[in-house]
Scaffold this motif. Structure first.
Motif, PDB file in Angstrom:
ATOM      1  N   ARG A   1     -19.506 -11.282 -15.822  1.00  0.00           N
ATOM      2  CA  ARG A   1     -20.301 -11.647 -16.789  1.00  0.00           C
ATOM      3  C   ARG A   1     -21.939 -11.385 -16.295  1.00  0.00           C
ATOM      4  O   ARG A   1     -22.630 -11.671 -17.174  1.00  0.00           O
ATOM      5  CB  ARG A   1     -20.236 -12.950 -17.361  1.00  0.00           C
ATOM      6  N   ASP A   2     -22.105 -10.823 -15.255  1.00  0.00           N
ATOM      7  CA  ASP A   2     -23.383 -10.609 -14.962  1.00  0.00           C
ATOM      8  C   ASP A   2     -24.212  -9.634 -15.596  1.00  0.00           C
ATOM      9  O   ASP A   2     -23.719  -8.589 -15.990  1.00  0.00           O
ATOM     10  CB  ASP A   2     -23.346 -10.108 -13.341  1.00  0.00           C
ATOM     11  N   PRO A   3     -25.431  -9.924 -16.190  1.00  0.00           N
ATOM     12  CA  PRO A   3     -26.043  -9.038 -17.022  1.00  0.00           C
ATOM     13  C   PRO A   3     -26.401  -7.543 -16.545  1.00  0.00           C
ATOM     14  O   PRO A   3     -26.486  -6.669 -17.115  1.00  0.00           O
ATOM     15  CB  PRO A   3     -27.385  -9.683 -17.459  1.00  0.00           C
ATOM     16  N   ALA A   4     -26.200  -7.610 -15.221  1.00  0.00           N
ATOM     17  CA  ALA A   4     -26.435  -6.428 -14.444  1.00  0.00           C
ATOM     18  C   ALA A   4     -25.316  -5.396 -14.832  1.00  0.00           C
ATOM     19  O   ALA A   4     -25.555  -4.221 -14.686  1.00  0.00           O
ATOM     20  CB  ALA A   4     -26.777  -6.459 -12.982  1.00  0.00           C
ATOM     21  N   LEU A   5     -24.337  -5.821 -15.034  1.00  0.00           N
ATOM     22  CA  LEU A   5     -22.911  -5.125 -15.340  1.00  0.00           C
ATOM     23  C   LEU A   5     -22.922  -4.832 -16.901  1.00  0.00           C
ATOM     24  O   LEU A   5     -21.970  -4.175 -17.113  1.00  0.00           O
ATOM     25  CB  LEU A   5     -21.741  -6.086 -14.884  1.00  0.00           C
TER      26      LEU A   5
ATOM     27  N   LYS B   1     -33.505 -17.596  -9.074  1.00  0.00           N
ATOM     28  CA  LYS B   1     -33.964 -16.215  -9.160  1.00  0.00           C
ATOM     29  C   LYS B   1     -32.845 -15.290  -8.499  1.00  0.00           C
ATOM     30  O   LYS B   1     -32.743 -14.146  -8.397  1.00  0.00           O
ATOM     31  CB  LYS B   1     -35.008 -15.981  -8.050  1.00  0.00           C
ATOM     32  N   ASP B   2     -31.639 -16.076  -7.813  1.00  0.00           N
ATOM     33  CA  ASP B   2     -30.522 -15.389  -7.188  1.00  0.00           C
ATOM     34  C   ASP B   2     -29.350 -15.296  -8.343  1.00  0.00           C
ATOM     35  O   ASP B   2     -28.718 -16.410  -8.043  1.00  0.00           O
ATOM     36  CB  ASP B   2     -30.104 -15.873  -6.018  1.00  0.00           C
ATOM     37  N   PRO B   3     -29.235 -14.454  -9.169  1.00  0.00           N
ATOM     38  CA  PRO B   3     -28.027 -14.528 -10.008  1.00  0.00           C
ATOM     39  C   PRO B   3     -26.617 -14.670  -9.467  1.00  0.00           C
ATOM     40  O   PRO B   3     -26.552 -14.187  -8.183  1.00  0.00           O
ATOM     41  CB  PRO B   3     -28.018 -13.532 -10.981  1.00  0.00           C
ATOM     42  N   ILE B   4     -25.723 -15.185  -9.863  1.00  0.00           N
ATOM     43  CA  ILE B   4     -24.392 -15.280  -9.339  1.00  0.00           C
ATOM     44  C   ILE B   4     -23.740 -13.891  -9.909  1.00  0.00           C
ATOM     45  O   ILE B   4     -23.467 -13.904 -10.989  1.00  0.00           O
ATOM     46  CB  ILE B   4     -23.623 -16.467  -9.771  1.00  0.00           C
ATOM     47  N   ARG B   5     -23.327 -13.146  -9.067  1.00  0.00           N
ATOM     48  CA  ARG B   5     -22.874 -11.840  -9.278  1.00  0.00           C
ATOM     49  C   ARG B   5     -21.290 -12.150  -9.821  1.00  0.00           C
ATOM     50  O   ARG B   5     -20.344 -12.601  -9.168  1.00  0.00           O
ATOM     51  CB  ARG B   5     -22.707 -10.858  -8.107  1.00  0.00           C
TER      52      ARG B   5
END
Length: 323
Positions: free
Chosen positions: A274-278, A267-271
């Protein structure tokens, strides 16, 4: 046929050599009991870990690993495996300790080589000690085990030189576990201070008794192997099950994140770039901003060629440009 047949299935012969001073069925029975206790300890630690979130189980992993190694170690010795016959320096005339050579259990020291650094790791993780301090303490813990096994397989009185190195390593380790980290533990609060000082003191006291047992068994051939098993078995039960119980009880209300020990979950994505949040509209923002060595699509200006360098021109007070 019932009963313990380990000494019959695995006889007292290694490399075509028969050992004179060896354990009996009673010693094997005792170590089967110790092995069972170590296995129960491992299962208990794993069961207690489910009371904590997955991100807070680092000490459970370390202590369960130590209990697992101890279980395998005692299984081997209870099965009359993992030993070599070594000629004794001191010859005795007793019924159980007379003869030319004695069983030396190299598998015991293999267990120490893994278990003792794990315990040092747990103690120093508790007070958030620096990495180099942790590595030094783990190194000293491993050195103690190595000095013990080397001294045990030496036939002459030169074995006591390695015994001296063992004691010296123990003294250095006492300083590394008890004295040096006190400031780090005190700075983190009373709970952390107690969680550090109590297990560290208990472990160091037990490690002081291991050379005593070694001196009257493998070293001096004073007590027979069955008595050696009883002495070491009691120390192992105090070092693994009791220490683990005290340790986990003191850490019951301590969040490892406060010590800088956090286990990442799915549940803790690696920033990263290629982070989907970006990603916005199917185009990665990192490309819009510009990766190193590329052209910024928004401004048309070249980006930094290397990470950490300034890529834009900053005007100075005199109107000049500084890169």
């Amino acid at each position: 046929m019932g009963g313990n047949r380990a000494t019959h299935v695995n006889p007292f012969i290694v490399n075509d050599r028969t050992v004179d001073i060896h354990i009996t069925v009673r010693g094997s029975d005792w170590y089967w009991a110790v092995m069972s206790l170590m296995g129960f300890t491992m299962l208990a630690i794993m069961g207690l870990s489910f009371r904590r979130p997955p991100t807070q189980r680092i000490f459970h992993y370390i202590l369960a690993a130590a209990a697992l190694v101890a279980m395998v170690e005692h299984y081997s010795m209870a099965s009359n495996l993992g030993w070599v016959p070594i000629d004794v320096e001191w010859h005795r005339s007793g019924h159980l300790d007379s003869g030319m050579n004695r069983q030396i259990w190299w598998v015991r020291y293999c267990g120490w080589f893994i278990i003792w650094p794990l315990l040092s790791l747990s103690v120093l993780f508790t007070c958030a000690a620096p990495t180099v301090h942790i590595l030094w303490a783990c190194f000293l813990s491993a050195v103690m085990a190595i000095m013990a096994v080397v001294g045990a397989v030496v036939r002459s009185d030169y074995k006591w030189g390695y015994y001296g190195f063992w004691i010296w390593s123990w003294l250095l380790l006492v300083y590394s576990l008890l004295i040096a980290p006190r400031g780090y533990a005190k700075a983190l609060g009373r709970d952390i201070q107690l969680a550090h000082i109590i297990p560290a003191t208990w472990i160091c006291l037990l490690w002081m008794l291991y050379p005593v047992c070694w001196g009257v068994s493998e070293g001096g051939n004073v007590i027979p192997p069955d008595s050696e098993f009883i002495f070491y078995g009691i120390l192992d039960c105090c070092l693994i099950p009791i220490t683990c119980g005290i340790f986990l009880w003191l850490h019951e209300r301590i969040d490892p994140r406060y010590l800088g020990l956090y286990i990442r979950t799915y549940k803790d994505p690696i920033r990263g770039w290629r982070d989907p949040a970006l990603v916005s509209g199917g185009v990665e923002k990192s490309q819009e901003i510009g990766a190193p060595g590329q052209v910024n699509r928004g401004t048309g200006q070249p980006t930094a060629s290397e990470p950490g360098r300034l890529s834009e021109q900053v005007p100075t007070a005199e109107g000049q440009e500084m890169v």
